[in-house]
Design a protein around this motif. Structure first.
Motif, PDB file in Angstrom:
ATOM      1  N   ALA A  18       0.775  -1.061   0.070  1.00  0.00           N
ATOM      2  CA  ALA A  18       0.088  -0.017  -0.048  1.00  0.00           C
ATOM      3  C   ALA A  18       0.871   1.236   0.202  1.00  0.00           C
ATOM      4  O   ALA A  18       0.594   2.181  -0.824  1.00  0.00           O
ATOM      5  CB  ALA A  18      -0.925  -0.111   1.359  1.00  0.00           C
ATOM      6  N   LEU A  20       4.059   1.480  -0.864  1.00  0.00           N
ATOM      7  CA  LEU A  20       4.732   1.645  -2.353  1.00  0.00           C
ATOM      8  C   LEU A  20       3.986   2.146  -3.300  1.00  0.00           C
ATOM      9  O   LEU A  20       4.211   3.044  -4.087  1.00  0.00           O
ATOM     10  CB  LEU A  20       5.127   0.216  -2.660  1.00  0.00           C
ATOM     11  CG  LEU A  20       5.760   0.030  -3.893  1.00  0.00           C
ATOM     12  CD1 LEU A  20       7.237   0.907  -3.983  1.00  0.00           C
ATOM     13  CD2 LEU A  20       6.387  -1.315  -4.022  1.00  0.00           C
ATOM     14  N   LEU A  21       2.572   1.755  -3.422  1.00  0.00           N
ATOM     15  CA  LEU A  21       1.518   2.347  -4.623  1.00  0.00           C
ATOM     16  C   LEU A  21       1.353   3.480  -4.174  1.00  0.00           C
ATOM     17  O   LEU A  21       1.131   4.607  -5.211  1.00  0.00           O
ATOM     18  CB  LEU A  21       0.277   1.510  -4.425  1.00  0.00           C
ATOM     19  CG  LEU A  21       0.487   0.046  -4.722  1.00  0.00           C
ATOM     20  CD1 LEU A  21      -1.053  -0.572  -4.515  1.00  0.00           C
ATOM     21  CD2 LEU A  21       0.606  -0.204  -6.486  1.00  0.00           C
ATOM     22  N   HIS A  22       1.279   4.310  -3.001  1.00  0.00           N
ATOM     23  CA  HIS A  22       0.763   5.774  -2.718  1.00  0.00           C
ATOM     24  C   HIS A  22       1.970   6.374  -3.251  1.00  0.00           C
ATOM     25  O   HIS A  22       2.150   7.320  -3.855  1.00  0.00           O
ATOM     26  CB  HIS A  22       0.631   5.821  -1.257  1.00  0.00           C
ATOM     27  CG  HIS A  22       0.052   7.212  -1.060  1.00  0.00           C
ATOM     28  ND1 HIS A  22      -0.934   7.577  -1.249  1.00  0.00           N
ATOM     29  CD2 HIS A  22       0.868   8.074  -0.339  1.00  0.00           C
ATOM     30  CE1 HIS A  22      -1.207   8.926  -0.955  1.00  0.00           C
ATOM     31  NE2 HIS A  22      -0.205   9.296  -0.249  1.00  0.00           N
ATOM     32  N   LEU A  24       4.144   5.761  -5.491  1.00  0.00           N
ATOM     33  CA  LEU A  24       4.246   5.699  -6.888  1.00  0.00           C
ATOM     34  C   LEU A  24       3.063   6.635  -7.543  1.00  0.00           C
ATOM     35  O   LEU A  24       3.201   6.855  -8.769  1.00  0.00           O
ATOM     36  CB  LEU A  24       4.114   4.347  -7.409  1.00  0.00           C
ATOM     37  CG  LEU A  24       5.361   3.440  -7.339  1.00  0.00           C
ATOM     38  CD1 LEU A  24       4.851   1.902  -7.592  1.00  0.00           C
ATOM     39  CD2 LEU A  24       6.449   3.770  -8.085  1.00  0.00           C
TER      40      LEU A  24
ATOM     41  N   LEU B  26       3.795  -5.303 -10.632  1.00  0.00           N
ATOM     42  CA  LEU B  26       3.772  -3.739 -10.580  1.00  0.00           C
ATOM     43  C   LEU B  26       5.104  -2.907 -11.138  1.00  0.00           C
ATOM     44  O   LEU B  26       4.840  -2.067 -11.940  1.00  0.00           O
ATOM     45  CB  LEU B  26       3.657  -3.401  -8.793  1.00  0.00           C
ATOM     46  CG  LEU B  26       3.838  -1.934  -8.517  1.00  0.00           C
ATOM     47  CD1 LEU B  26       2.442  -1.380  -9.223  1.00  0.00           C
ATOM     48  CD2 LEU B  26       3.739  -1.850  -7.101  1.00  0.00           C
ATOM     49  N   TYR B  38      -2.783  -0.363 -11.209  1.00  0.00           N
ATOM     50  CA  TYR B  38      -2.805  -0.698  -9.930  1.00  0.00           C
ATOM     51  C   TYR B  38      -3.447   0.872  -9.200  1.00  0.00           C
ATOM     52  O   TYR B  38      -3.184   1.897  -9.702  1.00  0.00           O
ATOM     53  CB  TYR B  38      -1.546  -0.799  -9.180  1.00  0.00           C
ATOM     54  CG  TYR B  38      -1.115  -2.336  -9.165  1.00  0.00           C
ATOM     55  CD1 TYR B  38      -1.339  -3.050  -7.918  1.00  0.00           C
ATOM     56  CD2 TYR B  38      -0.860  -3.082 -10.371  1.00  0.00           C
ATOM     57  CE1 TYR B  38      -1.121  -4.246  -7.865  1.00  0.00           C
ATOM     58  CE2 TYR B  38      -0.360  -4.537 -10.033  1.00  0.00           C
ATOM     59  CZ  TYR B  38      -0.625  -5.010  -8.739  1.00  0.00           C
ATOM     60  OH  TYR B  38      -0.263  -6.202  -8.667  1.00  0.00           O
ATOM     61  N   GLU B  39      -4.281   0.589  -8.140  1.00  0.00           N
ATOM     62  CA  GLU B  39      -4.758   1.942  -7.378  1.00  0.00           C
ATOM     63  C   GLU B  39      -4.633   1.377  -5.992  1.00  0.00           C
ATOM     64  O   GLU B  39      -4.787   0.375  -5.406  1.00  0.00           O
ATOM     65  CB  GLU B  39      -6.029   2.408  -7.807  1.00  0.00           C
ATOM     66  CG  GLU B  39      -6.465   3.574  -7.551  1.00  0.00           C
ATOM     67  CD  GLU B  39      -7.157   3.763  -6.065  1.00  0.00           C
ATOM     68  OE1 GLU B  39      -7.006   4.711  -5.587  1.00  0.00           O
ATOM     69  OE2 GLU B  39      -7.675   2.592  -5.578  1.00  0.00           O
ATOM     70  N   THR B  40      -4.111   2.388  -5.214  1.00  0.00           N
ATOM     71  CA  THR B  40      -3.900   1.991  -3.906  1.00  0.00           C
ATOM     72  C   THR B  40      -4.830   1.538  -3.244  1.00  0.00           C
ATOM     73  O   THR B  40      -4.748   0.386  -2.373  1.00  0.00           O
ATOM     74  CB  THR B  40      -3.444   3.427  -3.192  1.00  0.00           C
ATOM     75  OG1 THR B  40      -2.350   3.981  -3.707  1.00  0.00           O
ATOM     76  CG2 THR B  40      -2.862   2.857  -1.814  1.00  0.00           C
ATOM     77  N   ALA B  43      -6.146  -2.035  -4.402  1.00  0.00           N
ATOM     78  CA  ALA B  43      -5.233  -3.077  -3.988  1.00  0.00           C
ATOM     79  C   ALA B  43      -5.286  -3.301  -2.536  1.00  0.00           C
ATOM     80  O   ALA B  43      -5.198  -4.406  -2.046  1.00  0.00           O
ATOM     81  CB  ALA B  43      -3.829  -2.664  -4.328  1.00  0.00           C
ATOM     82  N   LEU B  44      -5.563  -2.307  -1.774  1.00  0.00           N
ATOM     83  CA  LEU B  44      -5.351  -2.343  -0.227  1.00  0.00           C
ATOM     84  C   LEU B  44      -6.726  -3.331   0.144  1.00  0.00           C
ATOM     85  O   LEU B  44      -6.574  -4.278   0.826  1.00  0.00           O
ATOM     86  CB  LEU B  44      -5.392  -1.151   0.605  1.00  0.00           C
ATOM     87  CG  LEU B  44      -5.226  -1.151   1.944  1.00  0.00           C
ATOM     88  CD1 LEU B  44      -4.023  -2.064   2.397  1.00  0.00           C
ATOM     89  CD2 LEU B  44      -5.474   0.187   2.336  1.00  0.00           C
ATOM     90  N   LEU B  47      -6.345  -6.931  -0.532  1.00  0.00           N
ATOM     91  CA  LEU B  47      -5.183  -7.748  -0.178  1.00  0.00           C
ATOM     92  C   LEU B  47      -5.798  -7.768   1.471  1.00  0.00           C
ATOM     93  O   LEU B  47      -5.580  -9.021   1.848  1.00  0.00           O
ATOM     94  CB  LEU B  47      -3.965  -6.833   0.155  1.00  0.00           C
ATOM     95  CG  LEU B  47      -3.162  -6.640  -1.174  1.00  0.00           C
ATOM     96  CD1 LEU B  47      -2.149  -5.536  -1.031  1.00  0.00           C
ATOM     97  CD2 LEU B  47      -2.697  -7.822  -1.466  1.00  0.00           C
TER      98      LEU B  47
END
Ligand SMILES: [Zn+2]
Ligand SMILES: [Zn+2]
Lengths: 130, 309
Positions: A18, A20-22, A24, B26, B38-40, B43-44, B47
């Motif tokens: 999470a 890492l995605l943020h 990015l 990713l 992907y979007e935060t 994805a969160l 998961l």
């Protein structure tokens, strides 16, 4: 696998991905390019109920939709969007916009960022329908 | 003796593999600027749903296990643990998966559990982990009963079921286009499973396979991915929340609300639980055939093409 390994691995894995995605830049919410994009987002959910009028808010983060069956709203779900009719909605002004409360377990609260003029316009429109 | 056989808890051991594969996918998407999105928060949520699925297995797993061991106690058959028995068990369990999954889309009670797997508008490796928390309440463990009564040990049945789930992990990606022809013919692939996650009228209720796509070909539910129609991922009515609790329980709540409406016959109340998703007593909602028909009314040129025949 012992829980003493599984739990930390899962927690660190999820949090790490999470963060890492943020970092990015992948948390940016969807913006509708124009009214046509907002119209398409509405039709994607309600293909049988085309908009008569689309009112895109100034930062292009949401749109008020008017149809013959009543008003609706399209708004971003992360990088994507969803839409709901506004029947039964409770609308309240909030800091920086309005909050729409829907009698819908899958979309209970929609927070829209609107400037002061827009907020007034939307509130009066929505009071007519809800 | 064979009551004590144990197989590794494969899904738990695959967790590091899942994390590594997500990071690789990713990295691929970010560097190549294609092959998926992907979007935060999406994805969160996926998961967390995955973690909750494992947790619910730990908490509620005893229900299915108790049921399987009771069946094992009464069956006179024992096929043993030879390698070919494990292979046969894997193939038959995949047939079991096909039917459980088909029920999962055609019986609202089972859909209430499975819907969350389809609730993301994304399609990446995290989507694979967006798994149910409420599978136990569907009672779909009964579909495994024949395997155990035939003499496959419950531990083996759960082991091959775990392998089945792990196989399905890698097909949740847009980074892979098509596999070699023979592979696409025999096996479930990213292409086939993308179709399964589609909310396009064309792609509804297709490709239920777990590992072998041949079950769909056999039972008439196969729809190939069309190059000229991109899959639109998600639900016919997309959720307006990322809250995992709402994602996990929303359809159960909707069933109970529908069943509790005043003025329905007992038969109608029951139908709200067991009829296909989209059934309603007054015809105010659409099921798959109506959605497809409405699409064909708007796009008659699609008649007779895959998904509309
Ligand atoms: Zn499914
Ligand atoms: Zn899937």
């Amino acid at each position: 696998m012992p829980l003493s390994i599984l739990i930390p691995m899962v927690v660190i894995g999820i949090a790490g991905i999470a963060v890492l995605l943020h970092l990015l830049g992948l948390s940016r919410p969807r913006r509708f390019d124009d009214e046509a994009a907002a119209r398409a987002a509405w039709l994607r959910e309600f293909p049988a109920n085309p908009p008569a009028r689309v009112i895109l808010c100034h930062d292009r983060s949401a749109a008020l939709i008017e149809t013959v069956q009543g008003a609706g709203v399209v708004w971003p779900m992360g990088a994507d969007s969803t839409a709901r009719p506004l029947a039964g909605a409770r609308i309240a002004p909030a800091a920086g916009g309005i909050i729409i409360h829907l009698p819908d377990f899958t979309a209970p609260r929609i927070r829209l960022r609107l400037d002061a003029d827009e907020a007034r316009q939307w509130l009066s429109k929505l009071e007519q329908t809800a | 003796m064979t009551d004590q056989i144990t197989y590794p808890d494969v899904v738990n051991f695959a967790v590091p593999l899942f994390i590594a594969a997500i990071l690789i996918e990713l990295a691929w998407i970010v560097t190549k600027k294609r092959g998926g999105r992907y979007e935060t928060r999406d994805a969160l949520t996926s998961l967390i749903m995955g973690a909750g699925n494992v947790a619910s297995g730990i908490v509620l797993g005893f229900v299915a296990w108790g049921f399987f061991m009771a069946l094992w106690a009464i069956t006179p058959l024992d096929l043993g643990t030879a390698w070919w028995v494990v292979v046969l068990c894997f193939v038959l369990d995949d047939l079991r998966y096909y039917w459980v999954h088909r029920f999962g889309h055609r019986i609202r009670w089972v859909w209430a559990s499975h819907v969350n797997h389809h609730s993301s508008q994304h399609y990446n490796l995290t989507t694979a982990l967006r798994q149910t928390w409420t599978g136990t309440f569907t009672f779909m463990m009964v579909v495994r009963a024949p395997l155990i009564l035939l003499g496959f040990h419950p531990a083996m049945v759960l082991f091959v079921g775990g392998l089945n789930l792990i196989y399905q992990f890698w097909i949740h990606t847009e980074a892979i286009g098509r596999m070699p022809r023979w592979f696409e013919w025999l096996m479930n692939t990213p292409s086939h499973h993308r179709v399964h996650h589609g909310r396009n009228a064309r792609y509804l209720d297709a490709n239920y396979a777990g590992v072998f796509i041949i079950w769909d070909r056999l039972f008439g539910t196969f729809v190939p991915e069309q190059d000229d129609e991109k899959v639109d991922y998600g639900l016919v009515h997309n959720l307006g929340t990322f809250n995992p609790l709402r994602v996990a329980f929303h359809e159960w709540l909707a069933i109970f609300r529908d069943m509790a409406q005043p003025g329905l016959t007992l038969r109608q109340r029951l139908a709200y639980a067991v009829a296909p998703p989209g059934w309603s007593h007054d015809g105010s909602r659409q099921m798959t055939p109506e959605i497809k028909a409405a699409h064909l009314a708007r796009h008659p040129e699609d008649a007779g093409t895959p998904g509309f025949d």
